[in-house]
Design a protein around this motif. Structure first.
Motif, PDB file in Angstrom:
ATOM      1  N   ALA A 218      10.176  -1.489  12.183  1.00  9.23           N
ATOM      2  CA  ALA A 218      11.279  -0.611  11.804  1.00  9.23           C
ATOM      3  C   ALA A 218      12.107  -0.233  13.033  1.00  9.23           C
ATOM      4  CB  ALA A 218      10.735   0.646  11.138  1.00  9.23           C
ATOM      5  N   TYR A 219      13.411  -0.321  12.897  1.00  8.20           N
ATOM      6  CA  TYR A 219      14.344   0.081  13.945  1.00  8.20           C
ATOM      7  C   TYR A 219      15.113   1.314  13.478  1.00  8.20           C
ATOM      8  CZ  TYR A 219      13.838  -4.041  16.941  1.00  8.20           C
ATOM      9  OH  TYR A 219      13.357  -4.993  17.803  1.00  8.20           O
ATOM     10  N   ILE A 220      15.201   2.311  14.343  1.00 11.48           N
ATOM     11  CA  ILE A 220      15.929   3.541  14.018  1.00 11.48           C
ATOM     12  C   ILE A 220      16.916   3.819  15.133  1.00 11.48           C
ATOM     13  CG2 ILE A 220      15.754   6.020  13.575  1.00 11.48           C
ATOM     14  CD1 ILE A 220      12.963   5.575  12.511  1.00 11.48           C
ATOM     15  N   SER A 221      18.149   4.068  14.788  1.00 14.31           N
ATOM     16  CA  SER A 221      19.178   4.347  15.775  1.00 14.31           C
ATOM     17  C   SER A 221      18.984   5.729  16.388  1.00 14.31           C
ATOM     18  CB  SER A 221      20.564   4.258  15.118  1.00 14.31           C
ATOM     19  OG  SER A 221      21.565   4.758  15.983  1.00 14.31           O
ATOM     20  N   SER A 232      12.691  14.042   8.799  1.00 16.16           N
ATOM     21  CA  SER A 232      11.875  14.770   9.769  1.00 16.16           C
ATOM     22  C   SER A 232      10.485  14.155   9.930  1.00 16.16           C
ATOM     23  CB  SER A 232      11.736  16.236   9.351  1.00 16.16           C
ATOM     24  OG  SER A 232      11.145  16.340   8.062  1.00 16.16           O
ATOM     25  N   ASN A 233      10.056  13.349   8.957  1.00 12.86           N
ATOM     26  CA  ASN A 233       8.735  12.720   9.035  1.00 12.86           C
ATOM     27  C   ASN A 233       8.814  11.233   9.371  1.00 12.86           C
ATOM     28  OD1 ASN A 233       7.295  15.088   8.308  1.00 12.86           O
ATOM     29  ND2 ASN A 233       7.813  14.733   6.148  1.00 12.86           N
ATOM     30  N   ALA A 234       9.997  10.758   9.757  1.00 14.67           N
ATOM     31  CA  ALA A 234      10.171   9.324   9.977  1.00 14.67           C
ATOM     32  C   ALA A 234       9.295   8.804  11.103  1.00 14.67           C
ATOM     33  CB  ALA A 234      11.642   9.015  10.272  1.00 14.67           C
ATOM     34  N   LEU A 235       9.076   9.610  12.132  1.00 11.58           N
ATOM     35  CA  LEU A 235       8.316   9.160  13.293  1.00 11.58           C
ATOM     36  C   LEU A 235       6.979   9.874  13.445  1.00 11.58           C
ATOM     37  CD1 LEU A 235      11.204   8.932  15.926  1.00 11.58           C
ATOM     38  CD2 LEU A 235      10.324   7.148  14.429  1.00 11.58           C
ATOM     39  N   ARG A 236       6.621  10.693  12.500  1.00  8.38           N
ATOM     40  CA  ARG A 236       5.370  11.434  12.612  1.00  8.38           C
ATOM     41  C   ARG A 236       4.176  10.478  12.644  1.00  8.38           C
ATOM     42  NH1 ARG A 236       4.178  16.597  12.191  1.00  8.38           N
ATOM     43  NH2 ARG A 236       6.312  17.061  11.478  1.00  8.38           N
ATOM     44  N   ASP A 237       3.286  10.703  13.629  1.00 11.20           N
ATOM     45  CA  ASP A 237       2.085   9.882  13.817  1.00 11.20           C
ATOM     46  C   ASP A 237       2.413   8.417  14.080  1.00 11.20           C
ATOM     47  OD1 ASP A 237       0.335  12.035  13.485  1.00 11.20           O
ATOM     48  OD2 ASP A 237       0.352  11.814  11.303  1.00 11.20           O
ATOM     49  N   LYS A 238       3.594   8.159  14.607  1.00 16.24           N
ATOM     50  CA  LYS A 238       4.007   6.797  14.930  1.00 16.24           C
ATOM     51  C   LYS A 238       4.016   6.586  16.443  1.00 16.24           C
ATOM     52  CE  LYS A 238       5.180   5.381  10.711  1.00 16.24           C
ATOM     53  NZ  LYS A 238       4.958   6.611   9.930  1.00 16.24           N
ATOM     54  N   ILE A 239       3.901   5.326  16.834  1.00 19.00           N
ATOM     55  CA  ILE A 239       4.097   4.923  18.230  1.00 19.00           C
ATOM     56  C   ILE A 239       5.499   4.357  18.332  1.00 19.00           C
ATOM     57  CG2 ILE A 239       3.332   3.380  20.075  1.00 19.00           C
ATOM     58  CD1 ILE A 239       0.544   3.484  18.880  1.00 19.00           C
ATOM     59  N   VAL A 240       6.286   4.885  19.246  1.00 20.83           N
ATOM     60  CA  VAL A 240       7.715   4.571  19.329  1.00 20.83           C
ATOM     61  C   VAL A 240       8.031   3.925  20.672  1.00 20.83           C
ATOM     62  CG1 VAL A 240      10.056   5.524  19.275  1.00 20.83           C
ATOM     63  CG2 VAL A 240       8.270   6.502  17.816  1.00 20.83           C
ATOM     64  N   PHE A 241       8.888   2.913  20.637  1.00 20.93           N
ATOM     65  CA  PHE A 241       9.419   2.322  21.860  1.00 20.93           C
ATOM     66  C   PHE A 241      10.924   2.531  21.875  1.00 20.93           C
ATOM     67  CE2 PHE A 241       5.379   0.146  21.789  1.00 20.93           C
ATOM     68  CZ  PHE A 241       5.048   0.084  23.135  1.00 20.93           C
ATOM     69  N   LEU A 242      11.401   3.047  22.988  1.00 24.18           N
ATOM     70  CA  LEU A 242      12.827   3.313  23.154  1.00 24.18           C
ATOM     71  C   LEU A 242      13.421   2.215  24.032  1.00 24.18           C
ATOM     72  CD1 LEU A 242      15.324   5.156  22.888  1.00 24.18           C
ATOM     73  CD2 LEU A 242      14.504   6.396  24.903  1.00 24.18           C
ATOM     74  N   GLY A 243      14.373   1.469  23.469  1.00 28.38           N
ATOM     75  CA  GLY A 243      14.993   0.375  24.205  1.00 28.38           C
ATOM     76  C   GLY A 243      16.483   0.336  23.984  1.00 28.38           C
TER      77      GLY A 243
END
Length: 349
Positions: A218-221, A232-243
C-alpha cells in the motif's frame, strides 16, 4: 516538501501517524536547512518572507531542523545513511548506531566475520537528527553484474563495528531490540531476531523474495496524511517506509520481476520476507548443480538433435528453456541455467 502544522512551536502529528510500529526513512538529511534563520543575525532569508498560505509555515521554517529532530524522536523513526567504499575524508561529526552482535558457531568452524562487506567511509545525517532517531541503518544496495538486483546486504562492517541495513534496523525497532545473534553452522550463516532466522549468503546478503511488480504494498501520499484525508487507523500497528516518488530522482531498481522497481519497496520487501518467513535460500551446492545441469542438458540435446526431426528439436528447446527458468523461484538458478542452455544451442548451431 510537506510541512507539518505547528502550534506553539511544537509539531502537531497527524492522527494517521498514531500507533505506527516503526518508520524507516529512506531519505538522507546530511545538510542543514538553508532556509533556517541564523539566530545571530536579524536578517530573514527571502524564502521565509514569502506568503505560502499555510498557517505557521514561516515560523516553523525558522527552526525546521530542530522541529524535525523533535518529530523524529517522538515516533519510532529509523534514519538511513550511505556507506562509501572509496577513499573519502574523515567524517568526524558522524553519529551512527552500531549493533551489539553475539556469535554462535559450531566447534572447529571458522568465524564468519570475514564474510562481511567492510566500508571505508560514510555519508550520514545531521548529528542532531541521528541522536534523536531510535536507530539508523544503511541503504546501500547493489545489483549483480547483469544489472539485476536479487539480493541485499543486511550487515556491514565499519571501523570494527557492525551496522544493520535500513530494513534490518526497522525490524530491530519493531521488536524493540538492539542486539543480534549471528549463527554459524553446517548449513551456513544466519541472523537470529525475534525467534526467526534470516539465512545469509556470502557477504551477509539476503536473497530477496520479490512479490511481483512494483507497488505490491500500500502506498499513501504524505500530502493526504497531512491534510487529514487518510483514516486515523490507516497506519496503526503498521511498519512504514518514507521515500520519494519524484521521477527525476531515479529511485528505481531492476529486479527479476520488474525493470522499474521502486527503491523504497526493496526495504519493504525484505521486512515482508522476514514477517512471512518465506526466505529464498541458495544452497551451497548450487554452483555445482548449475554446472552439472548444463553438462547433462548439453549431452541430452546433442542426442536429441542428432536423432529427431526439426519439430521435436524445437519443442525440446522450448521445454528445456522454460523448465530451467522455472527453477528461478526456488534457487535463483533459472536465469543462469537458461543462459547455459542458450549458449550451448548457439555453439551447436
Amino acid at each position: 516538501m510537506a510541512v507539518a502544522p505547528v502550534q506553539d512551536g511544537v509539531i502537531v502529528e497527524p492522527t494517521a501517524c498514531h500507533g505506527v510500529r516503526a518508520v524507516g526513512i529512506d531519505i538522507m538529511f546530511p545538510e542543514k536547512d538553508r532556509n533556517v534563520m541564523d539566530h545571530s543575525s536579524e536578517h530573514t532569508p527571502e524564502d521565509l518572507e514569502t506568503d505560502t498560505g499555510i498557517a505557521g509555515v514561516g515560523e516553523s521554517a525558522r527552526y525546521s531542523d530542530w522541529l524535525f529532530a523533535e518529530a523524529v524522536s517522538r515516533i519510532s523513526a529509523v534514519l538511513g545513511f550511505q556507506f562509501l567504499f572509496e577513499s573519502s575524508p574523515e567524517e568526524a561529526s558522524c553519529v551512527l548506531h552500531p549493533v551489539v552482535m553475539s556469535v554462535m558457531k559450531n566447534e572447529g568452524r571458522e568465524k564468519p566475520h570475514g564474510g562481511f562487506i567492510e566500508a571505508t567511509g560514510v555519508v550520514c545525517n545531521l548529528p542532531e537528527l541521528t541522536r534523536a532517531a531510535h536507530l539508523s541503518g544503511f541503504f546501500n544496495i547493489s545489483p549483480d553484474r547483469d544489472g539485476i538486483l536479487r539480493s541485499v546486504p543486511l550487515l556491514m562492517k565499519y571501523k570494527g563495528e557492525f551496522y544493520p541495513s535500513l530494513a534490518l534496523a526497522v525490524l530491530m525497532k519493531t521488536f524493540n531490540t538492539k542486539k543480534l545473534l549471528l549463527k554459524h553452522d553446517s548449513s551456513g550463516d544466519s541472523l537470529h531476531l525475534a525467534n526467526r532466522n534470516l539465512p545469509l549468503s556470502p557477504g551477509s546478503r539476503l536473497w530477496v523474495n520479490f512479490r511481483g511488480r512494483g507497488k505490491a504494498f500500500a502506498y499513501i501520499s504524505a500530502a493526504d496524511i497531512l491534510s487529514g484525508k487518510t483514516s486515523s487507523n490507516a497506519l496503526r500497528d503498521k511498519i512504514v517506509f518514507l521515500g520519494t516518488s519524484a521521477a527525476g530522482l531515479k529511485e528505481f531498481r531492476s529486479t527479476p520481476t520488474d525493470p522499474l522497481f521502486p527503491g523504497v519497496e526493496v526495504h519493504a520487501t525484505v521486512v515482508d520476507n522476514f514477517l512471512r518467513s518465506d526466505f529464498l535460500v541458495r544452497p551451497f551446492y548450487a554452483s555445482g548443480f548449475e554446472v552439472m545441469l548444463a553438462l547433462i542438458t548439453g549431452i541430452a540435446f546433442t542426442v536429441i538433435f542428432s536423432r529427431s526431426s526439426a519439430l521435436l528439436t524445437l519443442l525440446s528447446v522450448c521445454g528445456g528453456t522454460f523448465g530451467a527458468s522455472g527453477l528461478c523461484p526456488f534457487w535463483h538458478l533459472g536465469r543462469r541455467a537458461s543462459s547455459c542452455l542458450l549458449s550451448f544451442l548457439y555453439w551447436y548451431c
